[in-house]
Each structure stands twice: as structure tokens, then as C-alpha cells.
Design an enzyme around this catalytic site. Structure first.
Site, PDB file in Angstrom:
ATOM      1  N   ASP A  87       0.831  -1.205   0.000  1.00 51.39           N
ATOM      2  CA  ASP A  87       0.000   0.000   0.000  1.00 51.39           C
ATOM      3  C   ASP A  87       0.867   1.257   0.000  1.00 51.39           C
ATOM      4  OD1 ASP A  87       0.916  -0.499   2.622  1.00 51.39           O
ATOM      5  OD2 ASP A  87      -0.664   0.744   3.472  1.00 51.39           O
ATOM      6  N   GLU A  88       0.281   2.355  -0.400  1.00 56.18           N
ATOM      7  CA  GLU A  88       0.867   3.699  -0.294  1.00 56.18           C
ATOM      8  C   GLU A  88       2.306   3.758  -0.829  1.00 56.18           C
ATOM      9  OE1 GLU A  88      -1.631   5.487   3.463  1.00 56.18           O
ATOM     10  OE2 GLU A  88       0.070   4.203   3.925  1.00 56.18           O
ATOM     11  N   ALA A  89       2.533   3.069  -1.940  1.00 62.57           N
ATOM     12  CA  ALA A  89       3.865   3.086  -2.570  1.00 62.57           C
ATOM     13  C   ALA A  89       3.956   4.283  -3.517  1.00 62.57           C
ATOM     14  CB  ALA A  89       4.106   1.777  -3.312  1.00 62.57           C
TER      15      ALA A  89
END
Length: 545
Positions: A348-350
Site C-alpha cells: 500500500d501507499e507506494a
């Protein structure tokens, strides 16, 4: 508040008191003498959390006395040791408060509480049980040991709150008559504990495990790495824990689990019928790793350790081959420590990883998980890459999540990807209850107890095109940017956690906020007795203590 300096006794049952319709009766006083103490009536069979699938009350109650035995019918040889262990666990729970010996025996002629494992009870599945209570005793029947353990948790909830005391208490210890037949709605009923933002000691994790087990949670997802700290020893990359684990949010000392400590946590969880799912978040949320090894950075320069709470700024270097040596080593060592089937790779949230690099990275990370015999789990952004066959995506979207993102998730489910549902504005236990909540965050909005409970996992993403059978289960994450002590964890988890557990276990037909809040209210005195610093939601009719 619990007593300090000792780990509380194995977590206890939930007393269902006046708020659940439980009344008290007083025996007639002897002439000229004082009135005896008021004696609580046995808790009605159905007044437990999670709500049982089927309840048939009736008949005489059973009273645990000095003559009671814990009777073990051990069933198939491969399960005999586990069944006896569950019997010993039950006896250990009951002995201090009752003062009774409660020997664990296979004496088939004795009366008492019988644990029966039978190959002929396949309708109960892997985790179901049947509890039969009458004047002559109690019989707990299951097809597998997990079912017996879950039945023990229900039995505990049917006993008075004083059974949780560490010293002898006054009885009676009565269980209402009738039959409960109970099986779970979903096979996956999880809770996530973030030990990266703030490091939590093994004893802190064990306490949470006991609390989860009471509500029939069967998965513990440990978030073992993030920007602020790496929490598991990896022999082939020792600076990950030694240096990357040396701090936490706010600059505290941090910490990490040795392999022996991690194995002990896995074993302890298994004794409570929980499977541990380890998570190494990547390619983002990796500053602790990048700070530990310069070669994992595209520019070859290690950043400083990070103690803030921002997200999305870090990334492993997808084009470098050493990145995949790192991934392979970490997955190999972690898989060897983890007997469960799942291994979580985050995803996530890369925000600092290009889409092309993200897809290429996740292809190889998933391959490593498969190589070492585990099932891939990733946050739902994994569906923006190419989930491998059998992969599981954990959905954490909320009301503000766009239609395109939901459609992407739905498209993956039509190709076979299963979902764990963790909507942030429903079951993220670190979300504030309201504007006055001191701890936690509010980026997904405020989440009162009713909002956390009052949704249906089967239909939650139906409008986006997710079929009901794609839902593997539910999970309640507890992130720790603002949390470090057990009291802080508890005030955010309780009383929302029991409701999430009920969503995962109980049939949809039992799902009703108005009846649930009454059952939840009746647990207040029990939570208080156990030292749980729960939030007194104004939406719940808590009894006066």
C-alpha cells in the site's frame, strides 16, 4: 486498570448482567437472621458475544461443584494431546475462583464438563461446536480441537464475572440448561496489530492474543516492518533489526523480536487457536530497511532513521537485483518461522514507486512467497498489479475511496482473488470515536461503536461488482502511531473489537444493532473486572457498576 507488574491471567468470560435482562433472586432469610447475599440467575444461553448460530434453551441448569471433573474424550490419536491441553486450559481458568480441584480425566463414568471430539460431527466443520447443558453436566462436542476451544470461550461467558478472580470467590457457578450449536460465518476472522510504529513487547502481544481468543478471532496479522521500525530478526540481513529496529514514532528505543521470541508468539497464538500472519510491507513503508542498508537505495545512500508519521515517501529500488536478493532472504527466513499458510507483503501507499516498477516488484515479491510455500496476502493496491492465483487482497478503502479503485478490486475478484474486508471507516480500531477522543487518528472519519458494527461484509462491495463468495472474512487493524501501552490499545479496541468479531462469526440473521448493543452493554462489568480500559460509548446502555 489492571495490576501492574504481572501479565493478567488468561482472558476470561463476559458476564451478562442486568442490562441483558439478567435479574437477581434472594433466598428467604432465616427467621431472626440477616438476609443472605443475592444470587445471580444463570446467564441466558443466547446472551453471549459473538451471537451463536442456534440456541435452544430449556431444561435444568448445571452447577459446577467440588465434585465436578473436566472429562476428556480425546478422539483421534493425532488430536489427543491438543484436546487434553484444552481441558487443562479450562481447568486452569476455573480453579482459582471456584477453589475446586477440577481434575482433568478420561474417566467416562464421572459427571462434569465433558470435552468430546468426534469424527462423526463433520457438520460442525473446523471450528464449530455444540454445547449441551443439563442437570447431569455439560458436554462440549466438536469435529476439531479449535471447535472445543471456541466452545470453552462460550462456556466462560455463561459463568459469573467473579470466575475471573485469582482468589476464591463465592458461587454458585451455574450454567443455564439447553443447547447451543454454533459454527462461524467466515473462515477468516482477523485482527492486525502494528508493532512497527511503536514496538510492543511479547507480553503485550500475548495479552492481546488472549483478548482476541475470547471473541473467537482466529488470525493475528502482525505488521512487522514500516518506516519507523523493523521488528523481526533476519540472520542474513542483521542490521534490519539491530539498527532498523532501534527507534519508533517519537524517537523511543524501539525494539525487535528475536527468532526465539517470534516462535514463542506463534506457539502462544496457536495455543489460543490463532494463526499468525506476518507482514513485511514493501516496496513502500521501507525506510527502516533503507536506513539499514545503503545498497537497497537507488542512489546508494542510506537515509536517516525516521520517527515521524508521514507515509508514501520511501521505496525499495525496483530496478536493482540486490533488492530481490533481499526480498528472497527475508521471505525465506520468515516463512521458515511461520507454520501458517499466509504471508503478507503489504503493497500500500507506494507513492514513491512508479506504476511500472510497482508491477514488476510485486510480480517478483509474490513469486518469492510462492517459492517458499505460502499464500500471498497484500493490501488491496495489489490488485493494481497482477495478483497471482490464490492471492488474497486486504481491502482498506472507505467512503471516500473512488469508484475506479473499487472497480479495480472487483475486477480482481472476478479472476479469483479473495478479499479480506478492513474498511478504514468501519474497523480501523485506531480511528477516533468522536472529536473528543484523545488518542488515534481521524483521516477516515470518526467511527463510533454502531458504525463499526452496523455493516454487512457480504454486501459491502456488492455495488462495485464484488461477488459475495469472494469475501474470505473480516479483519480489524490497530495501527499504533499514537498508541504504545496496553491501556491505550484497549481503549481504542474495546468495545469495537467484539462487534467486528461478531460480524465474522455470527450468522447474518443475528445482525441487529439494537439487540447487539444490549449484549455489548452487559459486557461492561466483565471488561472492567478484567482491567480493560474500554471506551464508555454514550450509544451503549452500560449498566451502573
Amino acid at each position: 486498570m489492571r495490576e501492574r507488574g504481572t501479565l493478567p491471567r488468561l482472558f476470561g468470560s463476559l458476564l451478562l448482567v442486568v442490562a441483558a435482562g439478567i435479574s437477581s433472586v434472594a433466598a428467604a432469610p432465616e427467621r431472626g437472621g440477616p438476609a443472605p447475599a443475592r444470587t445471580p440467575v444463570a446467564t441466558p444461553l443466547g446472551q453471549v458475544v459473538p451471537a451463536p448460530a442456534r440456541v435452544k434453551p430449556g431444561g435444568s441448569p448445571y452447577a459446577i461443584t467440588a465434585r465436578t471433573r473436566i472429562l476428556v474424550d480425546e478422539g483421534p490419536r493425532r488430536d489427543a494431546r491438543e484436546v487434553r491441553r484444552i481441558g487443562s486450559y479450562l481447568a486452569g481458568l476455573l480453579r482459582p475462583a471456584t477453589g475446586y480441584a477440577l481434575p482433568v480425566t478420561d474417566d467416562r463414568g464421572a459427571a462434569g464438563i465433558r470435552l468430546r471430539l468426534g469424527a462423526g460431527d463433520r457438520s460442525l466443520g473446523e471450528e464449530g461446536y455444540r454445547l449441551e447443558s443439563g442437570r447431569g453436566g455439560i458436554t462440549l462436542t466438536a469435529h476439531k480441537p479449535a471447535g472445543l476451544f471456541h466452545g470453552v470461550q462460550t462456556l466462560r461467558q455463561l459463568l459469573p464475572v467473579s470466575v475471573e478472580k485469582d482468589s476464591r470467590q463465592r458461587g454458585p457457578w451455574t450454567i443455564a440448561g439447553g443447547t447451543i450449536t454454533d459454527t462461524p460465518r467466515y473462515a477468516y476472522r482477523g485482527a492486525m496489530l502494528d508493532v512497527s510504529r511503536h514496538f510492543l513487547t511479547p507480553d503485550q502481544v500475548k495479552l492481546y492474543i488472549d483478548q482476541l481468543a475470547l471473541y473467537k478471532i482466529n488470525k493475528l496479522h502482525l505488521h512487522l516492518s514500516d518506516d519507523q521500525g523493523w521488528r523481526i530478526a533476519i540472520d542474513s540481513w542483521p542490521r534490519l533489526a539491530g539498527y532498523g529496529g532501534s527507534t519508533q514514532v517519537g524517537g523511543g528505543p524501539g525494539g525487535y523480536y528475536t527468532k526465539a521470541q517470534y516462535r514463542d508468539l506463534v506457539s502462544y497464538a496457536a495455543s489460543r487457536q490463532l494463526e499468525v500472519i506476518p507482514e513485511i510491507d514493501m516496496p513502500g513503508h521501507t525506510n527502516a530497511a533503507l536506513a539499514s542498508y545503503a545498497e537497497l537505495n537507488c542512489d546508494g545512500v542510506a537515509p536517516p532513521l525516521y520517527t515521524g508519521t508521514s507515509v508514501g515517501f520511501s521505496s525499495l529500488c525496483a530496478p536493482k537485483e540486490i533488492t530481490y536478493d533481499f526480498v528472497d532472504d527475508v521471505v525465506r527466513e520468515l516463512a521458515a518461522l511461520t507454520p501458517g499458510k499466509y504471508l503478507h507483503i503489504g503493497g500500500d501507499e507506494a507513492h514513491s514507486t512508479s506504476h511500472a516498477d510497482y508491477v514488476a516488484f510485486m510480480d517478483r515479491a509474490q513469486a518469492a512467497v510462492q517459492k517458499y510455500g505460502k499464500t500471498v496476502v497484500g493490501w488491496h493496491q495489489l490488485t493494481g498489479a497482477t495478483p497471482v492465483p490464490g492471492a488474497v487482497a486486504q481491502y482498506w478503502g472507505y467512503d471516500a475511496t473512488g469508484a475506479a479503485e473499487r472497480a479495480q478490486v472487483a475486477a480482481a475478484t472476478r479472476k479469483g482473488t479473495r478479499l479480506i474486508l478492513s474498511p478504514a471507516d468501519r474497523v480501523y480500531l485506531d480511528m477516533k470515536y468522536d472529536k473528543n477522543t484523545v488518542l488515534g487518528q481521524s483521516w477516515a472519519g470518526y467511527t463510533e461503536v454502531d458504525r463499526s458494527y452496523d455493516w454487512n461484509p457480504a454486501t459491502y462491495l456488492a455495488a462495485a461488482g464484488v461477488p459475495e463468495d469472494a469475501v474470505l472474512g473480516v479483519e480489524a487493524p490497530l495501527w499504533t502511531e499514537t498508541l504504545a501501552t496496553n491501556d491505550q490499545l484497549e481503549v481504542m479496541a474495546f468495545p469495537r473489537l467484539p462487534g467486528v468479531a461478531e460480524l465474522g462469526w455470527s450468522p447474518a440473521a443475528t445482525h441487529d444493532w439494537d439487540t447487539y448493543k444490549t449484549r455489548l452493554a452487559a459486557q461492561g462489568p466483565r471488561m472492567a473486572a478484567l482491567g480493560i480500559d474500554y471506551y464508555r460509548s454514550p450509544l451503549v446502555p452500560w449498566p451502573t457498576e
